[in-house]
Design a protein around this motif. Sequence first.
Motif, PDB file in Angstrom:
ATOM      1  N   LEU A 125      -3.898  28.490 133.373  1.00 49.49           N
ATOM      2  CA  LEU A 125      -3.778  28.895 134.779  1.00 49.49           C
ATOM      3  C   LEU A 125      -3.003  30.199 134.908  1.00 49.49           C
ATOM      4  O   LEU A 125      -3.384  31.080 135.694  1.00 49.49           O
ATOM      5  CB  LEU A 125      -3.112  27.787 135.587  1.00 49.49           C
ATOM      6  N   GLU A 126      -1.934  30.346 134.140  1.00 50.21           N
ATOM      7  CA  GLU A 126      -1.158  31.590 134.169  1.00 50.21           C
ATOM      8  C   GLU A 126      -2.003  32.768 133.682  1.00 50.21           C
ATOM      9  O   GLU A 126      -1.944  33.861 134.249  1.00 50.21           O
ATOM     10  CB  GLU A 126       0.081  31.454 133.298  1.00 50.21           C
ATOM     11  N   PHE A 127      -2.780  32.552 132.627  1.00 54.27           N
ATOM     12  CA  PHE A 127      -3.659  33.594 132.098  1.00 54.27           C
ATOM     13  C   PHE A 127      -4.642  34.037 133.179  1.00 54.27           C
ATOM     14  O   PHE A 127      -4.830  35.229 133.410  1.00 54.27           O
ATOM     15  CB  PHE A 127      -4.410  33.085 130.867  1.00 54.27           C
ATOM     16  N   ALA A 128      -5.269  33.065 133.836  1.00 57.47           N
ATOM     17  CA  ALA A 128      -6.255  33.380 134.875  1.00 57.47           C
ATOM     18  C   ALA A 128      -5.607  34.124 136.045  1.00 57.47           C
ATOM     19  O   ALA A 128      -6.175  35.091 136.558  1.00 57.47           O
ATOM     20  CB  ALA A 128      -6.926  32.105 135.366  1.00 57.47           C
ATOM     21  N   ALA A 129      -4.431  33.687 136.455  1.00 55.32           N
ATOM     22  CA  ALA A 129      -3.736  34.353 137.562  1.00 55.32           C
ATOM     23  C   ALA A 129      -3.362  35.775 137.186  1.00 55.32           C
ATOM     24  O   ALA A 129      -3.534  36.703 137.989  1.00 55.32           O
ATOM     25  CB  ALA A 129      -2.491  33.554 137.954  1.00 55.32           C
ATOM     26  N   ASP A 130      -2.872  35.965 135.971  1.00 55.21           N
ATOM     27  CA  ASP A 130      -2.479  37.300 135.523  1.00 55.21           C
ATOM     28  C   ASP A 130      -3.699  38.212 135.409  1.00 55.21           C
ATOM     29  O   ASP A 130      -3.653  39.361 135.837  1.00 55.21           O
ATOM     30  CB  ASP A 130      -1.756  37.209 134.181  1.00 55.21           C
ATOM     31  N   ARG A 131      -4.774  37.678 134.884  1.00 61.62           N
ATOM     32  CA  ARG A 131      -5.997  38.477 134.743  1.00 61.62           C
ATOM     33  C   ARG A 131      -6.522  38.877 136.118  1.00 61.62           C
ATOM     34  O   ARG A 131      -6.913  40.022 136.333  1.00 61.62           O
ATOM     35  CB  ARG A 131      -7.042  37.681 133.972  1.00 61.62           C
ATOM     36  N   MET A 168       8.235  29.631 128.492  1.00 62.33           N
ATOM     37  CA  MET A 168       7.267  30.130 127.523  1.00 62.33           C
ATOM     38  C   MET A 168       6.168  30.893 128.259  1.00 62.33           C
ATOM     39  O   MET A 168       5.710  30.487 129.309  1.00 62.33           O
ATOM     40  CB  MET A 168       6.678  28.966 126.738  1.00 62.33           C
ATOM     41  N   SER A 169       5.754  31.977 127.697  1.00 66.76           N
ATOM     42  CA  SER A 169       4.704  32.811 128.266  1.00 66.76           C
ATOM     43  C   SER A 169       3.334  32.344 127.775  1.00 66.76           C
ATOM     44  O   SER A 169       3.204  31.861 126.653  1.00 66.76           O
ATOM     45  CB  SER A 169       4.927  34.265 127.834  1.00 66.76           C
ATOM     46  N   TYR A 170       2.326  32.506 128.631  1.00 66.62           N
ATOM     47  CA  TYR A 170       0.978  32.159 128.190  1.00 66.62           C
ATOM     48  C   TYR A 170       0.576  32.984 126.969  1.00 66.62           C
ATOM     49  O   TYR A 170      -0.253  32.556 126.176  1.00 66.62           O
ATOM     50  CB  TYR A 170      -0.038  32.323 129.319  1.00 66.62           C
ATOM     51  N   ARG A 171       1.195  34.132 126.797  1.00 66.05           N
ATOM     52  CA  ARG A 171       0.862  34.988 125.653  1.00 66.05           C
ATOM     53  C   ARG A 171       1.215  34.341 124.318  1.00 66.05           C
ATOM     54  O   ARG A 171       0.691  34.718 123.285  1.00 66.05           O
ATOM     55  CB  ARG A 171       1.568  36.331 125.795  1.00 66.05           C
ATOM     56  N   ASP A 172       2.110  33.348 124.352  1.00 68.69           N
ATOM     57  CA  ASP A 172       2.460  32.603 123.143  1.00 68.69           C
ATOM     58  C   ASP A 172       1.440  31.517 122.829  1.00 68.69           C
ATOM     59  O   ASP A 172       1.457  30.957 121.736  1.00 68.69           O
ATOM     60  CB  ASP A 172       3.839  31.950 123.296  1.00 68.69           C
TER      61      ASP A 172
END
Length: 76
Positions: A59-65, A1-5
């Motif tokens: 955490l994924e959102f922060a890393a991607d940003r 699952m993606s953080y975008r979901d």
Amino acid sequence: MSYRDIITIEPDKRGGRPCIRRMRITVYDVLGWLAAGMSVTEIVDDFPELTETDIRACLEFAADRDHRLVASVSAA
């Protein structure tokens, strides 16, 4: 699952900050708790509406940003 979901942004909620599943808990709340030394288990115990998947999404959102910020500065 993606953080975008999981991560949602609504302009009229919490000043447009990214929130978890349309709740009023922001990504930055979760990151702050982690930075203060809370474990994932402690966060879920204190906020049972959150899941471990929600916390990983933060955490994924922060890393991607961060990755996109570095990439855009490098391209300038």
